[in-house]
Design a protein around this motif. Structure first.
Motif, PDB file in Angstrom:
ATOM      1  N   LEU A   1      -2.307 103.212 -18.953  1.00 16.93           N
ATOM      2  CA  LEU A   1      -0.949 103.194 -19.503  1.00 16.93           C
ATOM      3  C   LEU A   1      -0.298 101.878 -19.124  1.00 16.93           C
ATOM      4  N   ARG A   2       0.329 101.237 -20.077  1.00  9.03           N
ATOM      5  CA  ARG A   2       0.997  99.969 -19.758  1.00  9.03           C
ATOM      6  C   ARG A   2       2.455 100.261 -19.398  1.00  9.03           C
ATOM      7  N   PRO A   3       3.102  99.393 -18.632  1.00 10.61           N
ATOM      8  CA  PRO A   3       4.506  99.641 -18.289  1.00 10.61           C
ATOM      9  C   PRO A   3       5.378  99.507 -19.530  1.00 10.61           C
TER      10      PRO A   3
ATOM     11  N   VAL B   1      -3.694 100.836 -29.677  1.00  9.73           N
ATOM     12  CA  VAL B   1      -2.748 100.396 -30.701  1.00  9.73           C
ATOM     13  C   VAL B   1      -2.379  98.946 -30.393  1.00  9.73           C
ATOM     14  N   THR B   2      -1.923  98.239 -31.373  1.00 12.35           N
ATOM     15  CA  THR B   2      -1.540  96.852 -31.144  1.00 12.35           C
ATOM     16  C   THR B   2      -0.416  96.776 -30.097  1.00 12.35           C
ATOM     17  N   GLY B   3      -0.534  95.850 -29.204  1.00 11.58           N
ATOM     18  CA  GLY B   3       0.478  95.666 -28.155  1.00 11.58           C
ATOM     19  C   GLY B   3       0.357  96.642 -27.008  1.00 11.58           C
ATOM     20  N   SER B   4      -0.765  97.387 -26.937  1.00 11.34           N
ATOM     21  CA  SER B   4      -0.869  98.401 -25.882  1.00 11.34           C
ATOM     22  C   SER B   4      -1.473  97.846 -24.593  1.00 11.34           C
ATOM     23  N   GLY B   5      -1.936  96.580 -24.611  1.00  3.62           N
ATOM     24  CA  GLY B   5      -2.427  95.966 -23.384  1.00  3.62           C
ATOM     25  C   GLY B   5      -3.918  95.787 -23.303  1.00  3.62           C
ATOM     26  N   LYS B   6      -4.586  95.714 -24.429  1.00  2.00           N
ATOM     27  CA  LYS B   6      -6.056  95.549 -24.426  1.00  2.00           C
ATOM     28  C   LYS B   6      -6.424  94.168 -23.871  1.00  2.00           C
ATOM     29  N   THR B   7      -5.777  93.145 -24.445  1.00  2.00           N
ATOM     30  CA  THR B   7      -6.097  91.785 -24.005  1.00  2.00           C
ATOM     31  C   THR B   7      -5.678  91.587 -22.548  1.00  2.00           C
ATOM     32  N   TYR B   8      -4.581  92.212 -22.186  1.00  2.00           N
ATOM     33  CA  TYR B   8      -4.117  92.094 -20.804  1.00  2.00           C
ATOM     34  C   TYR B   8      -5.171  92.681 -19.859  1.00  2.00           C
ATOM     35  N   THR B   9      -5.693  93.842 -20.219  1.00  2.00           N
ATOM     36  CA  THR B   9      -6.702  94.466 -19.355  1.00  2.00           C
ATOM     37  C   THR B   9      -7.977  93.631 -19.322  1.00  2.00           C
TER      38      THR B   9
ATOM     39  N   LEU C   1       5.367  93.819 -33.096  1.00  2.00           N
ATOM     40  CA  LEU C   1       5.040  94.573 -31.893  1.00  2.00           C
ATOM     41  C   LEU C   1       4.421  93.724 -30.791  1.00  2.00           C
ATOM     42  N   ASN C   2       3.905  92.565 -31.130  1.00  2.00           N
ATOM     43  CA  ASN C   2       3.249  91.731 -30.124  1.00  2.00           C
ATOM     44  C   ASN C   2       3.401  90.267 -30.540  1.00  2.00           C
ATOM     45  N   THR C   3       3.888  89.472 -29.618  1.00  2.00           N
ATOM     46  CA  THR C   3       4.097  88.064 -29.973  1.00  2.00           C
ATOM     47  C   THR C   3       2.772  87.359 -30.193  1.00  2.00           C
ATOM     48  N   GLU C   4       1.737  87.811 -29.484  1.00  2.00           N
ATOM     49  CA  GLU C   4       0.418  87.195 -29.671  1.00  2.00           C
ATOM     50  C   GLU C   4      -0.615  88.282 -29.899  1.00  2.00           C
ATOM     51  N   SER C   5      -0.624  88.737 -31.125  1.00  2.00           N
ATOM     52  CA  SER C   5      -1.508  89.852 -31.442  1.00  2.00           C
ATOM     53  C   SER C   5      -2.873  89.339 -31.890  1.00  2.00           C
ATOM     54  N   SER C   6      -3.940  89.927 -31.343  1.00  2.00           N
ATOM     55  CA  SER C   6      -5.292  89.512 -31.734  1.00  2.00           C
ATOM     56  C   SER C   6      -5.521  89.961 -33.164  1.00  2.00           C
ATOM     57  N   ARG C   7      -6.010  89.022 -33.984  1.00  2.00           N
ATOM     58  CA  ARG C   7      -6.265  89.356 -35.387  1.00  2.00           C
ATOM     59  C   ARG C   7      -7.758  89.576 -35.632  1.00  2.00           C
TER      60      ARG C   7
ATOM     61  N   ALA D   1      -9.368  94.372 -31.864  1.00  2.00           N
ATOM     62  CA  ALA D   1      -8.022  94.164 -32.405  1.00  2.00           C
ATOM     63  C   ALA D   1      -7.355  95.526 -32.474  1.00  2.00           C
ATOM     64  N   GLY D   2      -6.030  95.529 -32.368  1.00  2.00           N
ATOM     65  CA  GLY D   2      -5.321  96.806 -32.288  1.00  2.00           C
ATOM     66  C   GLY D   2      -5.166  97.452 -33.649  1.00  2.00           C
ATOM     67  N   SER D   3      -5.326  98.800 -33.671  1.00  2.00           N
ATOM     68  CA  SER D   3      -5.022  99.512 -34.916  1.00  2.00           C
ATOM     69  C   SER D   3      -3.518  99.426 -35.128  1.00  2.00           C
TER      70      SER D   3
HETATM   71  N1  LIG Z   1      -0.463  96.766 -17.694  1.00  2.00           N
HETATM   72  C1  LIG Z   1       0.380  95.779 -18.065  1.00  2.00           C
HETATM   73  N2  LIG Z   1       1.176  95.201 -17.167  1.00  2.00           N
HETATM   74  C2  LIG Z   1       1.994  94.226 -17.541  1.00  2.00           C
HETATM   75  N3  LIG Z   1       2.116  93.748 -18.793  1.00  2.00           N
HETATM   76  C3  LIG Z   1       1.358  94.278 -19.736  1.00  2.00           C
HETATM   77  C4  LIG Z   1       0.448  95.329 -19.435  1.00  2.00           C
HETATM   78  N4  LIG Z   1      -0.169  95.657 -20.566  1.00  2.00           N
HETATM   79  C5  LIG Z   1       0.308  94.861 -21.530  1.00  2.00           C
HETATM   80  N5  LIG Z   1       1.219  94.037 -21.044  1.00  2.00           N
HETATM   81  C6  LIG Z   1       1.966  93.039 -21.807  1.00  2.00           C
HETATM   82  O1  LIG Z   1       2.165  93.568 -23.120  1.00  2.00           O
HETATM   83  C7  LIG Z   1       2.041  92.556 -24.077  1.00  2.00           C
HETATM   84  C8  LIG Z   1       1.014  92.957 -25.114  1.00  2.00           C
HETATM   85  O2  LIG Z   1      -0.208  93.121 -24.495  1.00  2.00           O
HETATM   86  P1  LIG Z   1      -1.566  92.675 -25.136  1.00  2.00           P
HETATM   87  O3  LIG Z   1      -1.463  91.388 -25.863  1.00  2.00           O
HETATM   88  O4  LIG Z   1      -2.603  92.799 -24.086  1.00  2.00           O
HETATM   89  O5  LIG Z   1      -1.744  93.827 -26.212  1.00  2.00           O
HETATM   90  P2  LIG Z   1      -2.961  94.050 -27.174  1.00  2.00           P
HETATM   91  O6  LIG Z   1      -3.278  95.478 -27.092  1.00  2.00           O
HETATM   92  O7  LIG Z   1      -4.048  93.108 -26.882  1.00  2.00           O
HETATM   93  O8  LIG Z   1      -2.342  93.754 -28.588  1.00  2.00           O
HETATM   94  P3  LIG Z   1      -3.069  93.274 -29.918  1.00  2.00           P
HETATM   95  O9  LIG Z   1      -3.957  94.370 -30.335  1.00  2.00           O
HETATM   96  O10 LIG Z   1      -1.976  93.071 -30.868  1.00  2.00           O
HETATM   97  O11 LIG Z   1      -3.817  92.071 -29.572  1.00  2.00           O
HETATM   98  C9  LIG Z   1       1.637  91.290 -23.358  1.00  2.00           C
HETATM   99  O12 LIG Z   1       2.773  90.493 -23.206  1.00  2.00           O
HETATM  100  C10 LIG Z   1       1.158  91.771 -22.006  1.00  2.00           C
HETATM  101  O13 LIG Z   1       1.459  90.841 -20.991  1.00  2.00           O
END
Ligand SMILES: Nc1ncnc2c1ncn2[C@@H]1O[C@H](COP(=O)(O)OP(=O)(O)OP(=O)(O)O)[C@@H](O)[C@H]1O
Length: 870
Positions: free
Chosen positions: A30-32, A110-118, A308-314, A353-355
């Motif tokens: 779960l992301r914050p 889902v897009t913006g859920s934190g996949k790339t962050y993880t 939903l995400n400033t830098e979304s993976s395409r 990439a996020g659904s």
């Molecule tokens: N566990 C977390 N702790 C802190 N920030 C987070 C966390 N998860 C996500 N974020 C923040 O949320 C934003 C979106 O996260 P991220 O780019 O990883 O999403 P994503 O799932 O890869 O999206 P997309 O599918 O669009 O690429 C980023 O700014 C990231 O720093």
């Protein structure tokens, strides 16, 4: 996916996947969320989360307010650090990689859920990928081979060369300018798609500057590594964009940069592993090297801004880490120069990439097309997983549509072959993501049910002594420490002679040294030949010694193959039986349920039946009671009416007698006045006496009637009773004898009864009733009613009157009234009234019903009268 390995006797490349299977392990992170965000997820425990449909969600709008719970291998709430997540999820995969096992780890959500962050994390708090590299290099340390000892063979395998050759290649490459990769000729089937102009290729903010970031490495080091091998690490980085694969490490001439990357094809190697053809694989020796490569690729990856995400993976990105290992030779110095002794294992780190839902991302144009492609490939992934699960759980054999999408096609071997697959489901607990999150949860649940064959560990069983590297190191250390004074190596069993003599020439005219050397070498040559002969002899002897165990070994191998085949057939049989047992158990459960259902129905029906029986009993009792009451009422009523009738008859008789007497008196007086003849007077008197007598209901017939003519109409139709049938002659006790010669036609053996019983009626075929009465002129009239006795359907008897005979006695001296009446009766034309009267009377029958004690009157020939009137 099977580890790429040479054809060693122990491990054949096409061996079937291991029988033991493990489910795909799915973790949830779960992301914050921001403080003002409404939440829709609650963590129940370390394995369970609960989703509650928020107002405004599709589920809520369709009336589905129920909370749902979802189970995972582990749930990481927002408090868990990147390190904790890495240690639980990825560290075991790195350990597997070092032991020659393949693994796949992918981020889903889902897009913006934190996949790339993880996956990537930040420089100061790295994600899974940098930590994997850290731990890998920490663990390998000095066990790595020199660069270029292992070389990719361009068909997903590896070649090996000596360290000297590797050094030469190193020198060549380091001295040469950086190569410009030639453009891959485009295949007609995979044309280059025009780049999306608005999709920027730039790194995500996690790594803003390639050169100037300070990274905090993960210090973990794994120690369970085979030290008698040499290792090398190769990395590659590809992305799948709009269902095309691009090599993110592709070297391009500067002039071609703007034209974008070349799409690559997927190929299958000789052991059926999928790989990206012509993909750049870079050998890396440190974490920093690997990072540079990663960041170089990352710079080319497509990201874009959305709502939903400033830098979304395409695109879906795949970072492959391949570990190549081969055993050291007997001296522990160099790797064995045998391609078949190379083992390759792979760890694929996938950031999907996020659904996304377009109405939420507000994507249009190319972004919309990208979203469509992303969603389609994720849908194919889902379909493949669902089909796999169905095949595994239900024993079906459906084709898994891996080839529908490049993403699934690339990972086909992980699901079909051996390997460990783990998935991290990234979730944004915000209520806004609820609808998409429910889909993600469903997919996660299905994925957990898929089983993947457990990878087998690589063991190089080549008969060399373990600890070779250590021994070699010790020797080198000793060499360094002792220099020339080091102890000589252990003497060989056979020597070529004493050491070489001093070979230094004293001057140009030295005549001794060279002949001495020639003699020494000749001696050495001789010894060498002897030794070779000795060696050949010993080899022959040794070979002869080896033949027997070799034969035995062959025999054992054959036996072993047979046993293995038998075992695998038994295993297959066991699997089949297990499947069958499972299916039978399911059938049994269904049957048990059906049985219980029928049992319940039976109980219900039995109770209903007993209730109905009770009701019927009660109704029967009620009916009997009513019948009894009715019978009593009928009897009372009948008695009452009988009494009333008798009373009225008596009254009427009295009245008629009185009237008759008055009339006779008047007649007598009249006659006295009109006729003076005494004889007539006396005759009249006599007749009158007879009449008076009859009026007085004298039961004795008048004597003078004997000679009177019969008062029966001659043309009257005779009864049909002259047969042999049984008659019953019903004559009431007060019947007078008419003493006429005209007797009714009846059977001679007719039984005469005064009061017929039911028994009599039953035994008879015909019935005859004699009835006498006084007519209006005071004459005696006898009527004989004849009837047929017909059995009724109910078992009783119906008496149907068919005829009547009338006999009237008349005074010969009576007035013309009687005569004229007779005349009328004699005229058949005028007789219709009489007949009608008879028919009417005969239409009434007596009926006795079976079981009834009484006889009732019924109309039997109503239609007969009707016919006659027509
Ligand atoms: N566990 C977390 N702790 C802190 N920030 C987070 C966390 N998860 C996500 N974020 C923040 O949320 C934003 C979106 O996260 P991220 O780019 O990883 O999403 P994503 O799932 O890869 O999206 P997309 O599918 O669009 O690429 C980023 O700014 C990231 O720093």
């Amino acid at each position: 996916m099977k580890p790429t390995r040479g054809k060693t006797p122990k491990k054949t490349p096409r061996k079937p996947p291991s029988c033991a299977k493990d489910p795909v392990e799915v973790y949830c992170r779960l992301r914050p969320v921001q403080e003002d965000d409404e939440l829709c997820i609650e963590v129940i425990n370390t394995n369970t989360i609960q989703l509650k449909p928020p107002e405004g969600s599709h589920a809520f709008r369709t009336g589905n307010y129920k909370e749902t719970q979802h189970f995972f291998k582990f749930v990481f709430s927002e408090e868990y650090s990147q390190k904790a997540i890495y240690d639980s999820i990825a560290l075991p995969l790195v350990e597997d990689l070092l032991h020659g096992k393949n693994s796949l780890l992918f981020m889903y959500g889902v897009t913006g859920s934190g996949k790339t962050y993880t996956m990537q994390g930040t420089p100061t708090d790295g994600g899974v990928l940098p930590r994997c590299l850290d731990v890998l290099f920490n663990s390998l340390g000095d066990l790595q081979a020199r660069k270029y000892v292992f070389k990719p063979d361009r068909v997903n395998g590896m070649d090996v060369q000596t360290e000297a050759d590797a050094m030469l290649e190193r020198q060549k490459k380091e001295l040469m300018p950086p190569p410009v990769a030639p453009r891959t000729p485009r295949t007609p089937r995979a044309p280059v798609t025009p780049r999306t102009p608005s999709t920027p290729r730039r790194p995500k903010k996690a790594f803003p500057d390639l050169d100037n970031f300070v990274r905090v490495p993960d210090p973990t080091c794994l120690s369970t590594i085979d030290e008698d091998n040499n290792y090398a690490i190769f990395v590659s980085y590809v992305e799948i964009y709009n269902n095309q694969i691009f090599d993110l490490l592709e070297e391009q001439p500067y002039s071609l940069h703007s034209k974008g990357l070349t799409p690559r094809n997927l190929r299958e190697d000789h052991i059926h592993n999928m790989y990206v053809a012509m993909c750049t694989e870079v050998e890396v020796k440190t974490t920093e090297d690997a990072y540079k490569v990663f960041l170089k690729g990352q710079a080319k990856r497509k990201v874009a801004h959305n709502q939903l995400n400033t830098e979304s993976s395409r695109s879906h990105s795949v970072f492959n880490i391949r570990l190549v290992q081969a055993p050291l030779d007997s001296l522990g110095q160099e790797v064995i120069q045998d391609k078949d002794q190379i083992a390759i294992s792979q760890l694929s780190l996938v950031d999907l990439a996020g659904s996304e839902r377009t109405h939420r991302t507000n994507n249009t144009g190319d972004r919309l097309k990208e979203a469509g492609s992303i969603n389609a490939s994720l849908m194919t992934l889902r379909t493949c997983i669902e089909t796999l699960r169905e095949n595994q759980t239900e024993g079906s054999n459906k084709m898994v549509p891996y080839r529908t999408s490049k993403l699934t096609h690339l990972f086909k071997n992980y699901f079909d072959g051996e390997g460990k697959v783990r998935m991290v489901v990234n979730v944004n607990p915000s209520a806004k993501d609820f609808d998409e999150t429910t889909h993600v949860m469903r997919f996660a649940e299905i994925t957990q049910e898929v089983q993947v064959a457990r990878p087998t560990e690589i063991r190089f069983d080549i008969g060399l002594t373990p600890g070779r590297r250590k021994a070699n190191e010790e020797y080198k250390k000793l060499l360094e420490e002792n220099g020339y004074d080091m102890p000589p190596p252990p003497p060989p069993l056979l020597t070529l002679g004493p050491p070489f003599p001093l070979l230094q020439l004293s001057d140009s005219c030295d005549e001794e040294t060279l002949p001495h050397l020639v003699a020494f070498l000749a001696e050495r040559e001789k010894r060498r030949r002897i030794m070779e002969d000795e060696l050949a002899r010993k080899q022959g002897a040794f070979r002869a010694m080896l033949v027997e165990p070799d034969h035995e070994l062959d025999h054992l191998r054959t036996a072993n193959t047979d046993l293995t085949a038998k075992l695998s057939s038994k295993t297959r049989e066991c699997d089949r039986m297990e499947k069958r047992i499972r299916s039978l158990e399911q059938d049994n459960v269904v049957l048990q349920r059906t049985h219980n259902m029928y049992e319940k129905d039976k109980r219900d029906m039995a109770s209903e039946l007993s209730e109905k029986e009770k009701m019927i009993q009660m109704e029967t009792q009620e009916r009997a009671r009513l019948k009894q009451a009715l019978k009593g009422a009928v009897t009372n009523q009948r008695d009452k009416w009988e009494k009333e009738c008798n009373k009225r008859v008596r009254q009427t008789e009295l009245k008629l007698q009185t009237e008759m007497w008055v009339r006779e008196e008047k007649l007598r007086q009249l006659k006295q006045i009109v006729q003076g003849h005494e004889e007539e007077e006396s005759a009249k008197k006599a007749a009158k006496e007879v009449l008076v007598e009859s009026f007085n209901r004298s039961r004795s017939p008048p004597a003078q009637r004997k000679n009177n003519p019969p008062p029966v109409r001659l043309r009257h139709r005779r009864s049909r009773s002259a047969s042999n049938s049984v008659w019953i002659d019903h004559q009431p006790t007060e019947t007078l004898n008419t003493e006429t010669v005209l007797q009714p036609n009846k059977s001679k053996n007719a039984k005469r009864v005064s009061n017929p019983s039911m028994k009599d009626i039953r035994k008879t075929d015909n019935y005859m009733l004699t009835h006498q009465e006084e007519d209006s002129a005071g004459e005696l009239e006898t009527k004989i009613y004849k009837a047929d006795v017909i059995p009724t359907r109910g078992g009783g008897r119906a008496v149907q009157f068919t005829d009547v005979e009338k006999l009237r006695s008349e005074d010969p001296l009576s007035s013309t009234l009687g005569r004229s009446k007779r005349r009328v009766e004699d005229d058949p034309a005028e007789y219709s009234g009489e007949w009608t009267d008879v028919e009417t009377r005969c239409a009434v029958g007596l009926e006795h019903r079976a079981g009834s004690s009484s006889v009732s009157a019924v109309h039997t020939v109503a239609n007969k009268k009707h016919k006659k009137s027509r």
